[in-house]
Design an enzyme around this catalytic site. Structure first.
Site, mmCIF file in Angstrom:
data_model
loop_
_atom_site.group_PDB
_atom_site.id
_atom_site.type_symbol
_atom_site.label_atom_id
_atom_site.label_comp_id
_atom_site.label_asym_id
_atom_site.label_seq_id
_atom_site.Cartn_x
_atom_site.Cartn_y
_atom_site.Cartn_z
ATOM 1 N N LYS B 104 0.848 -1.183 0.000
ATOM 2 C CA LYS B 104 0.000 0.000 0.000
ATOM 3 C C LYS B 104 0.891 1.243 0.000
ATOM 4 C CE LYS B 104 -2.922 2.887 2.842
ATOM 5 N NZ LYS B 104 -3.837 3.050 3.980
ATOM 6 N N GLY B 165 -8.631 8.838 9.575
ATOM 7 C CA GLY B 165 -8.899 8.908 11.006
ATOM 8 C C GLY B 165 -9.992 9.876 11.412
ATOM 9 N N ALA B 191 -9.857 5.216 4.030
ATOM 10 C CA ALA B 191 -9.878 6.377 4.925
ATOM 11 C C ALA B 191 -11.216 7.087 4.965
ATOM 12 C CB ALA B 191 -8.813 7.402 4.551
ATOM 13 N N GLY B 192 -11.615 7.427 6.174
ATOM 14 C CA GLY B 192 -12.774 8.269 6.380
ATOM 15 C C GLY B 192 -14.013 7.569 6.888
ATOM 16 N N ASN B 213 -9.267 1.434 9.524
ATOM 17 C CA ASN B 213 -8.540 1.079 10.736
ATOM 18 C C ASN B 213 -9.203 1.740 11.943
ATOM 19 O OD1 ASN B 213 -6.702 0.553 12.804
ATOM 20 N ND2 ASN B 213 -4.915 1.085 11.632
ATOM 21 N N THR B 214 -9.182 3.083 11.969
ATOM 22 C CA THR B 214 -9.664 3.795 13.149
ATOM 23 C C THR B 214 -11.127 3.506 13.466
ATOM 24 O OG1 THR B 214 -8.129 5.543 12.497
ATOM 25 C CG2 THR B 214 -9.632 6.057 14.281
#
Lengths: 62, 267
Positions: B104, B165, B191-192, B213-214
């Site tokens: 990535k 995040g 993301a997001g 992830n977050t």
């Protein structure tokens, strides 16, 4: 090594350094002066004065 | 192994899960592992960092918690702000993971927004593809940049839905749709995503997968959120394949028969 200065009394190869650091056989990768040192070359690659070493592992990340 | 139904195919390899997860920000490796298991993810991202010299003795490692024999590792270039650093990091990753070449790429523009620096990203992608890496690339949600990355030879483009995040969800579904129309390689939202419905929306739009992830790690109960995300990605994918009904402002059509109703009561 990883941004900190280290000194050794006698000439040292990367393989010997890793074994001193108890990193032999661990999943790590070594870069010397910006170039990868492949595992197969650890034993024969001698460290020279002023070499910049990076020793890295995989950690959690996104 | 038999053929996977509706597989996600990246760089010629099939995956039954369309949810990719990060392994950062968890309390410990036990929680990381439990959340990854619950998510059903087969591809997990990892970061490459300096070892703690002198503190390696019996320190548990991520590779013990998530054995590379069971999961496809996707080493990232998180924290890199230049093409050169990103390329160096992934060369180290390939050495570390015994020649593993699915990676990535992300080259960041600034530490406040973590927004991608696209000129550096394109330059890094060019070098990495030439060196034989299979590059999944974090990028802006700009269809032209996505096409450029595809032309370079990236195996998947991964536009942000909102800032890394932030948990702000899918802020510009129109741009994602433009990218989906323009490129042939898999498009994954990276993301997001903040909660399950965000993941479902991404999949309903036709995205090939979601990387997060977050959203999982920062939930009050990460393992339960991982389960929710697995279901949301599956539900969103099925809804996309099923083809949603058109949105209509009016022309109400009742779902129940209009015939055979009982007589209205006389007033």
């Amino acid at each position: 090594m990883n941004g900190k200065a280290h000194s050794f009394e006698s000439p040292l190869g990367i393989g010997a350094l890793l074994s001193r650091l108890e990193l032999s056989g661990k999943k790590i990768a070594v870069e010397r002066n910006g170039e990868i040192v492949p595992k197969s070359a650890h034993a024969e690659t001698m460290i020279r004065d002023g070499d910049q070493l990076e020793i890295v592992v995989a950690v959690g990340g996104g | 192994m038999g053929a996977i139904r509706d597989a996600l195919v990246v760089a010629g390899k099939s995956y039954s899960s369309r949810l990719l997860v990060g392994t950062g920000k968890y309390r410990d490796f036990a929680e990381t592992r439990a959340a990854v298991e619950a998510s059903g993810a087969q591809i997990v991202t990892v970061a490459i960092r300096r070892t703690n010299i002198g503190q390696n003795r019996n320190e548990p490692s991520l590779l013990d918690a998530l054995p590379p024999s069971r999961f496809t590792y996707l080493p990232n270039t998180a924290g890199c702000y230049s093409a050169a650093d990103a390329v160096r990091t992934l060369r180290l990753a390939r050495e570390l993971l015994d020649g593993h070449d699915l990676v990535k790429l992300e080259v960041l523009g600034d530490p406040q927004t973590l927004y991608p620096n696209m000129p550096e990203t394109l330059a890094a992608a060019e070098t990495l593809v030439k060196e034989g890496f299979k590059v999944m690339v974090y990028c802006s949600d700009d269809p032209i940049q996505a096409q450029m990355l595809e032309a370079i030879g990236c195996v998947a483009v991964m536009p942000l839905a909102s800032l890394i995040g932030s948990g702000m969800g899918i802020l510009n579904p129109w741009n994602l749709q433009l990218i989906l129309e323009k490129v042939k390689v898999p498009v994954l939202v990276d993301a997001g995503v903040g909660t399950a419905s965000d993941a479902a929306i991404a999949m309903e739009l036709g995205c090939d997968g979601v990387l997060m992830n977050t959203a999982i790690a920062a939930a009050r109960d990460p393992v339960l959120m991982a389960t929710a995300m697995r279901k949301a990605v599956e539900a969103g994918r099925e809804a996309f394949l099923a083809g949603r009904m058109p949105k209509k402002l009016y022309s109400a059509t009742p779902s129940s028969p209009t015939e055979g109703k009982i007589a209205p009561k006389a007033a």
